[in-house]
Design a protein around this motif. Sequence first.
Motif, PDB file in Angstrom:
ATOM      1  N   PRO A 129      32.546  55.978  44.812  1.00 33.01           N
ATOM      2  CA  PRO A 129      32.731  56.158  43.372  1.00 33.01           C
ATOM      3  C   PRO A 129      34.193  56.096  42.946  1.00 33.01           C
ATOM      4  N   ASP A 130      35.108  56.137  43.913  1.00 32.98           N
ATOM      5  CA  ASP A 130      36.531  56.173  43.600  1.00 32.98           C
ATOM      6  C   ASP A 130      36.988  54.860  42.967  1.00 32.98           C
ATOM      7  N   LYS A 131      37.977  54.961  42.110  1.00 32.16           N
ATOM      8  CA  LYS A 131      38.620  53.773  41.563  1.00 32.16           C
ATOM      9  C   LYS A 131      39.657  53.291  42.559  1.00 32.16           C
ATOM     10  N   ILE A 132      39.521  52.051  43.031  1.00 29.54           N
ATOM     11  CA  ILE A 132      40.408  51.519  44.055  1.00 29.54           C
ATOM     12  C   ILE A 132      41.480  50.658  43.383  1.00 29.54           C
ATOM     13  N   GLU A 133      42.709  50.913  43.738  1.00 32.01           N
ATOM     14  CA  GLU A 133      43.819  50.161  43.147  1.00 32.01           C
ATOM     15  C   GLU A 133      44.092  48.888  43.948  1.00 32.01           C
ATOM     16  N   TYR A 134      44.121  47.776  43.243  1.00 30.07           N
ATOM     17  CA  TYR A 134      44.504  46.489  43.832  1.00 30.07           C
ATOM     18  C   TYR A 134      45.659  45.950  42.993  1.00 30.07           C
ATOM     19  N   PRO A 135      46.916  46.291  43.351  1.00 29.04           N
ATOM     20  CA  PRO A 135      48.062  45.996  42.474  1.00 29.04           C
ATOM     21  C   PRO A 135      48.331  44.511  42.253  1.00 29.04           C
ATOM     22  N   PHE A 136      47.851  43.646  43.141  1.00 28.71           N
ATOM     23  CA  PHE A 136      48.135  42.218  42.997  1.00 28.71           C
ATOM     24  C   PHE A 136      46.941  41.428  42.447  1.00 28.71           C
ATOM     25  N   ALA A 137      45.903  42.141  42.044  1.00 27.40           N
ATOM     26  CA  ALA A 137      44.714  41.463  41.529  1.00 27.40           C
ATOM     27  C   ALA A 137      44.968  40.932  40.121  1.00 27.40           C
ATOM     28  N   HIS A 138      44.474  39.758  39.842  1.00 25.80           N
ATOM     29  CA  HIS A 138      44.575  39.166  38.511  1.00 25.80           C
ATOM     30  C   HIS A 138      43.199  39.261  37.851  1.00 25.80           C
ATOM     31  N   TYR A 139      43.018  40.354  37.109  1.00 24.92           N
ATOM     32  CA  TYR A 139      41.710  40.644  36.526  1.00 24.92           C
ATOM     33  C   TYR A 139      41.503  39.938  35.184  1.00 24.92           C
ATOM     34  N   THR A 140      40.245  39.646  34.927  1.00 23.15           N
ATOM     35  CA  THR A 140      39.802  39.415  33.566  1.00 23.15           C
ATOM     36  C   THR A 140      38.865  40.570  33.232  1.00 23.15           C
ATOM     37  N   SER A 141      38.064  40.429  32.184  1.00 29.25           N
ATOM     38  CA  SER A 141      37.128  41.490  31.836  1.00 29.25           C
ATOM     39  C   SER A 141      35.836  40.869  31.332  1.00 29.25           C
ATOM     40  N   LEU A 142      34.786  41.658  31.322  1.00 32.91           N
ATOM     41  CA  LEU A 142      33.511  41.186  30.795  1.00 32.91           C
ATOM     42  C   LEU A 142      33.627  40.852  29.308  1.00 32.91           C
ATOM     43  N   LYS A 143      34.448  41.601  28.584  1.00 39.36           N
ATOM     44  CA  LYS A 143      34.628  41.322  27.161  1.00 39.36           C
ATOM     45  C   LYS A 143      35.283  39.962  26.940  1.00 39.36           C
ATOM     46  N   VAL A 144      36.292  39.645  27.752  1.00 39.70           N
ATOM     47  CA  VAL A 144      36.962  38.345  27.642  1.00 39.70           C
ATOM     48  C   VAL A 144      35.991  37.220  27.996  1.00 39.70           C
ATOM     49  N   ILE A 145      35.190  37.430  29.035  1.00 38.16           N
ATOM     50  CA  ILE A 145      34.187  36.441  29.426  1.00 38.16           C
ATOM     51  C   ILE A 145      33.194  36.220  28.294  1.00 38.16           C
ATOM     52  N   CYS A 146      32.745  37.315  27.688  1.00 39.19           N
ATOM     53  CA  CYS A 146      31.801  37.212  26.573  1.00 39.19           C
ATOM     54  C   CYS A 146      32.408  36.445  25.399  1.00 39.19           C
ATOM     55  N   SER A 147      33.644  36.736  25.097  1.00 34.01           N
ATOM     56  CA  SER A 147      34.306  36.060  23.983  1.00 34.01           C
ATOM     57  C   SER A 147      34.375  34.554  24.218  1.00 34.01           C
ATOM     58  N   GLY A 148      34.708  34.163  25.446  1.00 36.51           N
ATOM     59  CA  GLY A 148      34.778  32.744  25.768  1.00 36.51           C
ATOM     60  C   GLY A 148      33.419  32.062  25.677  1.00 36.51           C
ATOM     61  N   LEU A 149      32.369  32.749  26.099  1.00 37.07           N
ATOM     62  CA  LEU A 149      31.028  32.173  26.036  1.00 37.07           C
ATOM     63  C   LEU A 149      30.530  32.071  24.595  1.00 37.07           C
TER      64      LEU A 149
END
Length: 399
Positions: free
Chosen positions: A96-116
Amino acid sequence: MFEIPSEEFVARAEKLKVLMLEKDIQTILVYGDEYRKENLRYISNYWPLFERGAAIVPLIGEPFVIAAPEGEMFCREMSAWKDIRLIPEFACVTVPDKIEYPFAHYTSLKVICSGLKDSNKLQRLGIVGLDAMPEALLREITQSFAGVEIVDAGDLLFQLRMTKSNREIACLQEAARIADAGYKLMIEQVKPGMTELELASLAHGECTKQGAESIPFCLLTSGERVNTIIGRASRKVIQNGEMIMAAIAVQVEGYVATLNFPFVAGDVSAEQKAFITLLVEAEELALSKLKAGAKQGELVSAVKAYFAAKDVTQYDLYPPLHGCGLAEAESPYPDENSTSTFKAGMTVNTDVSLFGHPHGSNRIEESLVVTETGYESMSKLVRQLSKTWREQGIISLVQ
């Protein structure tokens, strides 16, 4: 080399789009993880390890895959689609812990939805894998796709997966060949005094050596433990005259073939011979009903009628056949009332079984391809064992 080429994944996506148009669905999200990989692997070839994954299939544009940071390179290695996007919600499934990935290049579900919404005028989102998706992730998707109707689209993938291409069948045939090799070794080397784990390890090792991508399970019980219906191998010592119930599933390029045939450690009793004969004869009857155009329910009814005539119905606990493919058990899974027909190119497993019988519990399971005139067995070993048993009443591995 056994693999599904990139052009087949393109064809699958195009077939899915045809079904989406019929259902007025502009985009489909196909969910998967390490444990429920089938649909995601079918559409993208990605099989997540530790993490979650999804493929987005829009009506307009090329599919893309959603992954998590630790598995990004693994995803790029496997995926049939080049566009890979990361979101934090797909990280490790077991904590359940939030894992930090400092070099990850994230997008988000909201951004994906907006593009679709921009590219596909998204109004209805179909989700495949609602039954496997955690509630928290579904809630995040629902919130991120606010204003979009979300519908269950699982039936579309099951429909596409029901019949197999030549490449898919080739993968299943290779999986069956490997399962044969592992199972044969167990029959050849079983002896009283070894543990169930020792016996199962022979199949595991041989199947891995022969090229299995994975071994989804190797069920193995002996003696009174066969009455558990399914069970993992234990430290129990196998005694002389004990029946073995072993089922091994082998995976090649995602496709799973399964093998199970009863055998005994040491001396076989007359009662055990009679019990195994019941299963062999029932499976032969099932196979006689298997061909394109035949009603699935009639195969089930034939086996159940045979067991009723032999007065063993009380030990007949479930239908004698189910589909196989990217899962060990998949559609169809007919009962006596099924009016659906077999189609050429379907791949199925017989699963003819009796459990709780006074002289043992066991099943015969083999993977088969439905043809226009009947069937083709993928397991040379089961066909050989069955033939020898019917002719001689013994389990023999003499070629």
